[in-house]
Design a protein around this motif. Structure first.
Motif, PDB file in Angstrom:
ATOM      1  N   GLU A 219       0.861  -1.175   0.000  1.00 56.25           N
ATOM      2  CA  GLU A 219       0.000   0.000   0.000  1.00 56.25           C
ATOM      3  C   GLU A 219       0.902   1.231   0.000  1.00 56.25           C
ATOM      4  O   GLU A 219       1.072   1.918   0.993  1.00 56.25           O
ATOM      5  CB  GLU A 219      -0.910  -0.031   1.231  1.00 56.25           C
ATOM      6  CG  GLU A 219      -1.989   1.024   1.228  1.00 56.25           C
ATOM      7  CD  GLU A 219      -2.975   0.829   2.371  1.00 56.25           C
ATOM      8  OE1 GLU A 219      -3.718   1.781   2.661  1.00 56.25           O
ATOM      9  OE2 GLU A 219      -3.013  -0.263   2.954  1.00 56.25           O
ATOM     10  N   ARG A 242      -8.120  -8.706  -6.052  1.00 54.42           N
ATOM     11  CA  ARG A 242      -6.833  -8.092  -6.363  1.00 54.42           C
ATOM     12  C   ARG A 242      -5.860  -9.150  -6.866  1.00 54.42           C
ATOM     13  O   ARG A 242      -5.642 -10.160  -6.217  1.00 54.42           O
ATOM     14  CB  ARG A 242      -6.265  -7.405  -5.115  1.00 54.42           C
ATOM     15  CG  ARG A 242      -4.925  -6.707  -5.352  1.00 54.42           C
ATOM     16  CD  ARG A 242      -4.347  -6.164  -4.055  1.00 54.42           C
ATOM     17  NE  ARG A 242      -4.046  -7.232  -3.112  1.00 54.42           N
ATOM     18  CZ  ARG A 242      -2.914  -7.930  -3.110  1.00 54.42           C
ATOM     19  NH1 ARG A 242      -1.982  -7.700  -4.006  1.00 54.42           N
ATOM     20  NH2 ARG A 242      -2.725  -8.893  -2.216  1.00 54.42           N
ATOM     21  N   TYR A 248      -2.068  -1.574  -3.992  1.00 55.49           N
ATOM     22  CA  TYR A 248      -3.413  -1.146  -3.629  1.00 55.49           C
ATOM     23  C   TYR A 248      -3.297   0.056  -2.714  1.00 55.49           C
ATOM     24  O   TYR A 248      -2.251   0.308  -2.109  1.00 55.49           O
ATOM     25  CB  TYR A 248      -4.169  -2.282  -2.927  1.00 55.49           C
ATOM     26  CG  TYR A 248      -3.430  -2.847  -1.738  1.00 55.49           C
ATOM     27  CD1 TYR A 248      -3.635  -2.350  -0.459  1.00 55.49           C
ATOM     28  CD2 TYR A 248      -2.477  -3.858  -1.909  1.00 55.49           C
ATOM     29  CE1 TYR A 248      -2.933  -2.859   0.629  1.00 55.49           C
ATOM     30  CE2 TYR A 248      -1.766  -4.363  -0.828  1.00 55.49           C
ATOM     31  CZ  TYR A 248      -2.003  -3.864   0.433  1.00 55.49           C
ATOM     32  OH  TYR A 248      -1.295  -4.348   1.507  1.00 55.49           O
ATOM     33  N   ASN A 320     -13.182  -8.230  -2.283  1.00 58.25           N
ATOM     34  CA  ASN A 320     -11.903  -7.784  -1.733  1.00 58.25           C
ATOM     35  C   ASN A 320     -12.088  -7.204  -0.334  1.00 58.25           C
ATOM     36  O   ASN A 320     -11.853  -6.008  -0.115  1.00 58.25           O
ATOM     37  CB  ASN A 320     -11.298  -6.732  -2.660  1.00 58.25           C
ATOM     38  CG  ASN A 320     -10.967  -7.272  -4.033  1.00 58.25           C
ATOM     39  OD1 ASN A 320      -9.912  -7.865  -4.236  1.00 58.25           O
ATOM     40  ND2 ASN A 320     -11.873  -7.071  -4.978  1.00 58.25           N
ATOM     41  N   HIS A 323      -9.334  -5.115   1.098  1.00 55.30           N
ATOM     42  CA  HIS A 323      -8.861  -3.963   0.327  1.00 55.30           C
ATOM     43  C   HIS A 323     -10.018  -3.040  -0.041  1.00 55.30           C
ATOM     44  O   HIS A 323     -10.040  -2.446  -1.121  1.00 55.30           O
ATOM     45  CB  HIS A 323      -8.124  -4.437  -0.929  1.00 55.30           C
ATOM     46  CG  HIS A 323      -6.978  -5.345  -0.641  1.00 55.30           C
ATOM     47  ND1 HIS A 323      -7.084  -6.723  -0.707  1.00 55.30           N
ATOM     48  CD2 HIS A 323      -5.703  -5.086  -0.246  1.00 55.30           C
ATOM     49  CE1 HIS A 323      -5.922  -7.251  -0.372  1.00 55.30           C
ATOM     50  NE2 HIS A 323      -5.075  -6.293  -0.085  1.00 55.30           N
ATOM     51  N   LYS A 326      -9.582   0.485  -1.636  1.00 49.80           N
ATOM     52  CA  LYS A 326      -8.173   0.593  -2.020  1.00 49.80           C
ATOM     53  C   LYS A 326      -7.904   0.075  -3.435  1.00 49.80           C
ATOM     54  O   LYS A 326      -6.753  -0.087  -3.830  1.00 49.80           O
ATOM     55  CB  LYS A 326      -7.300  -0.155  -1.018  1.00 49.80           C
ATOM     56  CG  LYS A 326      -7.421   0.419   0.399  1.00 49.80           C
ATOM     57  CD  LYS A 326      -6.525  -0.296   1.381  1.00 49.80           C
ATOM     58  CE  LYS A 326      -6.687   0.299   2.779  1.00 49.80           C
ATOM     59  NZ  LYS A 326      -5.794  -0.325   3.758  1.00 49.80           N
ATOM     60  N   LEU A 327      -8.983  -0.169  -4.181  1.00 52.55           N
ATOM     61  CA  LEU A 327      -8.849  -0.610  -5.565  1.00 52.55           C
ATOM     62  C   LEU A 327      -9.605   0.344  -6.487  1.00 52.55           C
ATOM     63  O   LEU A 327     -10.251  -0.059  -7.452  1.00 52.55           O
ATOM     64  CB  LEU A 327      -9.357  -2.046  -5.715  1.00 52.55           C
ATOM     65  CG  LEU A 327      -8.529  -3.107  -4.975  1.00 52.55           C
ATOM     66  CD1 LEU A 327      -9.210  -4.460  -5.015  1.00 52.55           C
ATOM     67  CD2 LEU A 327      -7.117  -3.200  -5.559  1.00 52.55           C
ATOM     68  N   SER A 446      -5.612  -1.824   6.435  1.00 47.98           N
ATOM     69  CA  SER A 446      -6.132  -3.195   6.392  1.00 47.98           C
ATOM     70  C   SER A 446      -5.390  -4.139   7.336  1.00 47.98           C
ATOM     71  O   SER A 446      -5.923  -5.173   7.733  1.00 47.98           O
ATOM     72  CB  SER A 446      -6.057  -3.742   4.961  1.00 47.98           C
ATOM     73  OG  SER A 446      -4.722  -3.800   4.513  1.00 47.98           O
TER      74      SER A 446
END
Length: 562
Positions: A219, A242, A248, A320, A323, A326-327, A446
């Motif tokens: 990240e 992912r 990410y 996800n 995540h 975060k995508l 995360s």
């Protein structure tokens, strides 16, 4: 030596026939059919009605090297008509002699081909070009007529690797050449003011840059992708999760399939055993797709593309859980993108973690596909002094809260907590006066989703887990449990479940509080560990994971014994 002159029309026919032969002679399906799954995830079926090109578009691809004689790439090459090839004169006075079909910025010459003995090592640029062209072939009926590719080599022939070393020099050149789109299937390196200025020049010129979010499984923002103007991509696998190497984070704009994408083999010109994965692949997929749409809809204002792309995404949080947010905005839905461009009707209900919400008297609502700590909301336009009164209606834990703001109050970002929220202006806004607010879910670390810090337990017995339940445990977990029972007692530990990445993610059991204490045991893998009994009435359990593969986790039971 006898030479053969090939007339232009005959050469074109020969090239087409050679492509057909190369991709069908084996009797196997062409590589682009092997990629059907990726395109179908974005709403493009094999019988997709192709768009019609209406604008000349130049794509600069900046990469390690390009096989210019590749019959798949050759019809799309951008040729500099201001240069006379082979006369060893800088005809266009740009400081580059004979830059007729691209330029090598690492070796400072006009040969963008890979070294003849290192075609595979320097094959990345040819491969990503093949994926870009696949997108053009799938999306656009008259692609090579309207779209050309400018190959810019940025990796030196003399190096032991094909790392991009002169990418920003190539971006600057692409700006000078007035390209429309720049595709950078790479990321990383030191980012400084000079490079920042180059990206700002591209932004001022209205050039769309599509870049890789990086393949380091971290990240961490990497440039050029993390620059605000650039469209930064993450990669997804076939299950919309992912892709295992993809970066990410909140700096990602969009997620695109990028798992074992078939493409042309730079050595053999066929598709056998030729795939790439990760954000290089996803960036190339988006590059070809976007170029086709950009070419078909020339009237779209450059500054609108980020809104159109993000608001055309489908949420992927349920695939996800580690995540969330975060995508990027999610996976692109191409049909939704085309509909949004053609109708210009903004959605009144959005479920993506970041995007744009229109301000008008018809309420638009953001309904989160996941739980987030808070949202950021800011005026997406230039600083405005318009006296437009809007209501921000927030719902949290079934409670409704209404805030009334002037649009100019949102020239600076505000943050608020909400499960969902709604925006509406109090008065009707005149047609063609579009005002948009940008919203973004504020994500959490995360690594602390399921367990974090140190917990102290003093009950005589209990059960401890990694906390992930039905999900896999988190990347970069660093969790500790201090167990203390009655004096003169000891602690018996039995594992009930055990599924960790072997030899990587581990559980340490220490004979006292503190990691400097003697270690009783270290466990990893999928086999249930043997029973452990402490030396005293204290133990420390430490769970540590890396940033790669996640498994189902573990459960243990402890009790005090004599």
């Amino acid at each position: 030596m006898t030479s053969i002159k090939v007339f232009p029309l005959m050469k074109s026919i020969f090239t087409v026939l050679l492509i057909v032969y190369l991709f069908n002679a084996s009797g196997q399906k062409p590589y682009y059919e092997s990629n059907d799954w990726a395109w179908q995830k974005m709403g493009i079926s094999p019988n997709f009605k192709k768009l019609i090109g209406r604008k000349q578009v130049t794509i600069a691809i900046i990469d390690d090297a390009f096989q210019l004689q590749n019959p798949y790439l050759e019809p799309f090459l951008k040729l500099n008509k201001n240069e006379i090839p082979g006369n060893y004169i800088d005809d266009d006075n740009n400081g580059k002699v004979d830059d007729y079909s691209g330029w090598d910025f690492s070796d400072n010459d006009n040969d963008v081909n890979p070294p003849k003995k290192e075609i595979i090592k320097f094959g990345h640029g040819t491969k990503v070009s093949g994926i870009v062209i696949e997108g053009l072939n799938r999306m656009l009926s008259n692609n090579s007529e309207f779209i050309k590719i400018l190959p810019l080599k940025s990796s030196s022939d003399s190096r032991n690797n094909n790392y991009i070393t002169n990418g920003y020099e190539a971006i600057k050149y692409a700006v000078e050449q007035k390209v429309d789109i720049i595709v950078c299937c790479w990321s990383g390196g030191i980012f400084d003011k000079e490079k920042d200025d180059i990206l700002k020049q591209a932004q001022t010129a209205g050039i769309i840059i599509i870049a890789s979010g990086g393949n380091f499984v971290v990240e961490k923002e990497l440039f050029p992708g993390a620059f605000p103007w650039v469209i930064n991509t993450a990669a997804l696998n076939r299950n919309l999760q992912r892709q295992e190497v993809s970066n990410y984070g909140r700096f990602i704009d969009i997620a695109i399939p990028g798992d074992s994408i078939y493409t042309v083999n730079p050595l053999t010109n066929d598709y056998k055993n030729s795939t790439i994965s990760g954000t290089s692949a996803s960036t190339a997929v988006l590059g070809g797709l976007f170029a086709a749409v950009y070419c078909a809809y020339p009237n779209v204002v450059t500054t609108d593309w980020d809104r159109l792309l993000k608001n055309s995404c489908q949420p992927i949080e349920k695939y996800n859980p580690l995540h969330k947010g975060k995508l990027g905005a999610g996976i692109l839905d191409v049909n939704k993108l085309i509909l949004l461009i053609e109708t210009q009707n903004s959605a009144t209900r959005l479920s993506i973690p970041k995007g744009y919400i229109e301000v008008n008297n018809i309420a638009s609502k953001v309904v989160s596909a996941a739980k987030y700590p808070s949202y950021k909301l800011i005026n997406a336009m230039a600083q405005t002094s318009k006296k437009i009164i809007i209501d921000v209606i927030k719902w949290q834990n079934n409670e409704k809260i209404i805030s009334t703001l002037n649009l100019e109050n949102l020239n600076s970002a505000i943050f608020f907590q909400a499960d969902s929220f709604q925006i509406a202006s109090q008065k009707k806004i005149k047609p063609k006066q579009n005002y948009f607010l940008y919203f973004e879910a504020q994500v959490i670390d995360s690594s602390t989703v399921y367990c974090s810090e140190t917990k102290h337990l003093n009950a005589p017995s209990g059960r401890i887990t990694d906390g992930s339940g039905e999900d896999n445990y988190a990347n970069n977990s660093n969790c500790k449990w201090e167990i203390e029972v009655a004096p003169n007692k000891r602690i018996k530990i039995n594992f009930e479940e055990m599924d960790l990445e072997a030899k990587i993610d581990q559980i340490y059991i220490f004979s006292d509080f503190g990691t400097e204490s003697p270690i009783l045991a270290i466990f990893s893998g999928q086999n249930l560990p043997p029973q452990i009994t402490s030396w005293s009435n204290k133990v420390l359990i430490w769970f540590v994971t890396n940033n790669m593969s996640n498994h189902k986790g573990w459960t243990l039971k402890y009790e005090e014994v004599d």
